[in-house]
Design an enzyme around this catalytic site. Structure first.
Site, mmCIF file in Angstrom:
data_model
loop_
_atom_site.group_PDB
_atom_site.id
_atom_site.type_symbol
_atom_site.label_atom_id
_atom_site.label_comp_id
_atom_site.label_asym_id
_atom_site.label_seq_id
_atom_site.Cartn_x
_atom_site.Cartn_y
_atom_site.Cartn_z
ATOM 1 N N TRP A 195 0.813 -1.194 0.000
ATOM 2 C CA TRP A 195 0.000 0.000 0.000
ATOM 3 C C TRP A 195 0.857 1.259 0.000
ATOM 4 O O TRP A 195 0.547 2.242 -0.677
ATOM 5 C CB TRP A 195 -0.974 -0.024 1.160
ATOM 6 C CG TRP A 195 -1.964 1.107 1.258
ATOM 7 C CD1 TRP A 195 -2.449 1.638 2.406
ATOM 8 C CD2 TRP A 195 -2.620 1.832 0.194
ATOM 9 N NE1 TRP A 195 -3.361 2.652 2.140
ATOM 10 C CE2 TRP A 195 -3.484 2.787 0.778
ATOM 11 C CE3 TRP A 195 -2.555 1.766 -1.192
ATOM 12 C CZ2 TRP A 195 -4.263 3.673 0.034
ATOM 13 C CZ3 TRP A 195 -3.337 2.647 -1.941
ATOM 14 C CH2 TRP A 195 -4.176 3.582 -1.335
ATOM 15 N N ARG A 201 14.786 -2.153 3.551
ATOM 16 C CA ARG A 201 15.900 -2.870 2.923
ATOM 17 C C ARG A 201 16.469 -2.042 1.774
ATOM 18 O O ARG A 201 15.736 -1.583 0.906
ATOM 19 C CB ARG A 201 15.417 -4.225 2.400
ATOM 20 C CG ARG A 201 15.097 -5.231 3.500
ATOM 21 C CD ARG A 201 14.583 -6.530 2.905
ATOM 22 N NE ARG A 201 13.214 -6.401 2.402
ATOM 23 C CZ ARG A 201 12.729 -7.100 1.377
ATOM 24 N NH1 ARG A 201 13.507 -7.937 0.709
ATOM 25 N NH2 ARG A 201 11.477 -6.938 1.006
ATOM 26 N N LYS A 221 -13.049 -3.133 9.502
ATOM 27 C CA LYS A 221 -13.351 -3.902 8.284
ATOM 28 C C LYS A 221 -12.371 -5.055 8.107
ATOM 29 O O LYS A 221 -12.722 -6.093 7.531
ATOM 30 C CB LYS A 221 -13.377 -2.982 7.063
ATOM 31 C CG LYS A 221 -12.083 -2.228 6.789
ATOM 32 C CD LYS A 221 -11.119 -2.972 5.891
ATOM 33 C CE LYS A 221 -9.833 -2.201 5.687
ATOM 34 N NZ LYS A 221 -8.886 -2.914 4.803
ATOM 35 N N ASP A 256 -15.039 0.343 1.814
ATOM 36 C CA ASP A 256 -13.864 -0.445 2.172
ATOM 37 C C ASP A 256 -14.263 -1.824 2.675
ATOM 38 O O ASP A 256 -13.594 -2.830 2.411
ATOM 39 C CB ASP A 256 -13.070 0.305 3.247
ATOM 40 C CG ASP A 256 -11.628 -0.169 3.348
ATOM 41 O OD1 ASP A 256 -11.197 -1.005 2.535
ATOM 42 O OD2 ASP A 256 -10.917 0.320 4.252
ATOM 43 N N THR A 272 -12.833 -5.244 0.925
ATOM 44 C CA THR A 272 -11.948 -6.095 1.708
ATOM 45 C C THR A 272 -12.567 -7.452 1.994
ATOM 46 O O THR A 272 -11.858 -8.461 2.061
ATOM 47 C CB THR A 272 -11.592 -5.388 3.037
ATOM 48 O OG1 THR A 272 -11.129 -4.075 2.759
ATOM 49 C CG2 THR A 272 -10.488 -6.131 3.768
ATOM 50 N N ASN A 299 -6.587 -9.957 4.549
ATOM 51 C CA ASN A 299 -7.408 -10.403 5.669
ATOM 52 C C ASN A 299 -8.394 -11.483 5.239
ATOM 53 O O ASN A 299 -8.595 -12.473 5.947
ATOM 54 C CB ASN A 299 -8.145 -9.205 6.275
ATOM 55 C CG ASN A 299 -7.210 -8.277 7.018
ATOM 56 O OD1 ASN A 299 -6.839 -8.533 8.158
ATOM 57 N ND2 ASN A 299 -6.793 -7.192 6.368
ATOM 58 N N GLU A 328 -3.663 -7.761 9.293
ATOM 59 C CA GLU A 328 -3.915 -6.724 10.300
ATOM 60 C C GLU A 328 -5.077 -7.095 11.222
ATOM 61 O O GLU A 328 -5.067 -6.795 12.410
ATOM 62 C CB GLU A 328 -4.218 -5.388 9.614
ATOM 63 C CG GLU A 328 -3.015 -4.729 8.962
ATOM 64 C CD GLU A 328 -2.291 -3.773 9.904
ATOM 65 O OE1 GLU A 328 -2.354 -3.977 11.133
ATOM 66 O OE2 GLU A 328 -1.670 -2.827 9.406
#
Length: 341
Positions: free
Chosen positions: A19, A40, A198, A251, A255, A263, A289
């Site tokens: 994201w 990195r 969500k 959202d 999702t 998720n 998450e």
């Protein structure tokens, strides 16, 4: 209130995950000069030299206006807006290290969606505390924004929320392009709760899919999940309309429905019988998450006396070893009630 650039040109994105990188592309395609900080050096070098981030967005060409570095001080030098693109549960540790480097007049923008374990703070509250700025100056980005689709320049909309509407409009102008349409909102609480909750409901939809359940079940979980979100929001003073908008229903649908949602796919593995550890291994070592947020949101709701049965069920599946089928049966067996009670 600190001054800030109303015409944001130089933006730093802290975080080179899916994201963070996709939002950097949005900004670059909107004509902004973007520096991405990557943990990195190999990722930073690929962004600089090949205009790509194959670790997170394979096959995506990044705009020439985007550069990258693994040096946080260099990344933040001269930034007019700083976008925080790290996961919610690692935001505090990262921001503690970055705080001395933040340009004093930069607009701070949060991409993270979650409620912090332990403190039960929303991400804007964590940022305000650590960056030592007023909470009403923090900008939050939310909405149906699956990173891979945005990175492919597929049309999408989002909400740019801030209590200071002028700051929200500055970020709106900086991120608006031919495929990304941002709207402003002053309800930060509602937008952040929507973004956090969500993910938990998407876990439940994934579990249902993993158990072979169909559209009726998905629609029920989405709708009753929305009711949970709205109840918690009402208790915390959010605008009810926010939950019917892009940050809420928009959202939530994206999702819960898309196989691109980490998720949802994580929940699907649990629904098929995988353990939390097996699902994490299948996701390349990454935990969705919603796995952490189901516990922090549950604790927040319990402290406020808000009933959130799906969130409670997800906590018990993820952290107490309850079988998803048992959790589903318990949800269906709850005492009968009026829909809006």
């Amino acid at each position: 209130m600190a001054t800030f650039a109303t015409d944001v040109q130089r933006v730093t994105v802290l975080g080179a995950g899916s994201w963070g990188t996709a939002f950097a592309k949005v900004l670059g395609d909107a004509g902004r000069d973007v520096t991405v900080w990557a943990r990195r050096e190999s990722v930073a070098e690929e962004i600089r030299s090949a205009h790509a981030n194959s670790s997170y967005l394979p096959g995506v060409r990044l705009p020439e206006r985007i550069t990258a570095t693994a040096d946080a001080a260099a990344a933040l030098d001269g930034a007019q807006a700083v976008v925080l693109g790290v996961p919610s549960q690692s935001l505090r540790a990262n921001l503690t290290a970055w705080q001395p480097l933040l340009p004093r007049e930069a607009i701070l923008v949060s991409l993270a969606k979650g409620v912090e374990l332990g403190t039960l703070k929303r991400m804007s509250e964590v940022i305000a505390e650590l960056a030592q700025v007023p909470a009403d100056e923090i900008v939050v980005v939310s909405g149906p924004n699956l990173a891979r689709e945005i990175a492919a320049s597929q049309p999408a909309a989002a909400v740019i929320a801030c209590a200071d509407h002028e700051r929200a409009m500055a970020v709106q102008r900086a991120s608006s392009n031919q495929y990304f349409r941002p709207y402003t909102n002053t309800d930060v609480v509602g937008c952040e709760l929507s973004g956090a909750c969500k993910n938990v409901i998407a876990l439940s939809c994934g579990m249902a899919a993993g158990m072979g359940l169909g559209a009726n079940t998905m629609a029920t979980l989405i709708t009753r999940g929305l009711a949970e979100m709205a109840r918690l929001g009402a208790k915390l003073g959010a605008d009810p309309l926010t939950f019917a908008g892009l940050a809420g229903l928009g959202d939530l649908v994206a999702t819960c429905s898309s196989p691109l949602s980490r998720n949802r796919t994580f929940g699907e593995r649990l629904g098929r019988g995988d353990t939390l550890e097996q699902a994490q291994a299948a996701a390349g070592g990454q935990v969705a998450e919603g796995v952490a947020s189901c516990s922090s949101i549950r604790a927040l709701a319990q402290g406020l006396g808000v009933d959130m049965p799906i969130t409670d069920a997800m906590h018990r599946v993820c952290h107490e070893g309850v079988d998803p089928r048992q959790a589903g049966a318990e949800l269906l067996g709850r005492s009968q009630k009026h829909e809006w009670s």
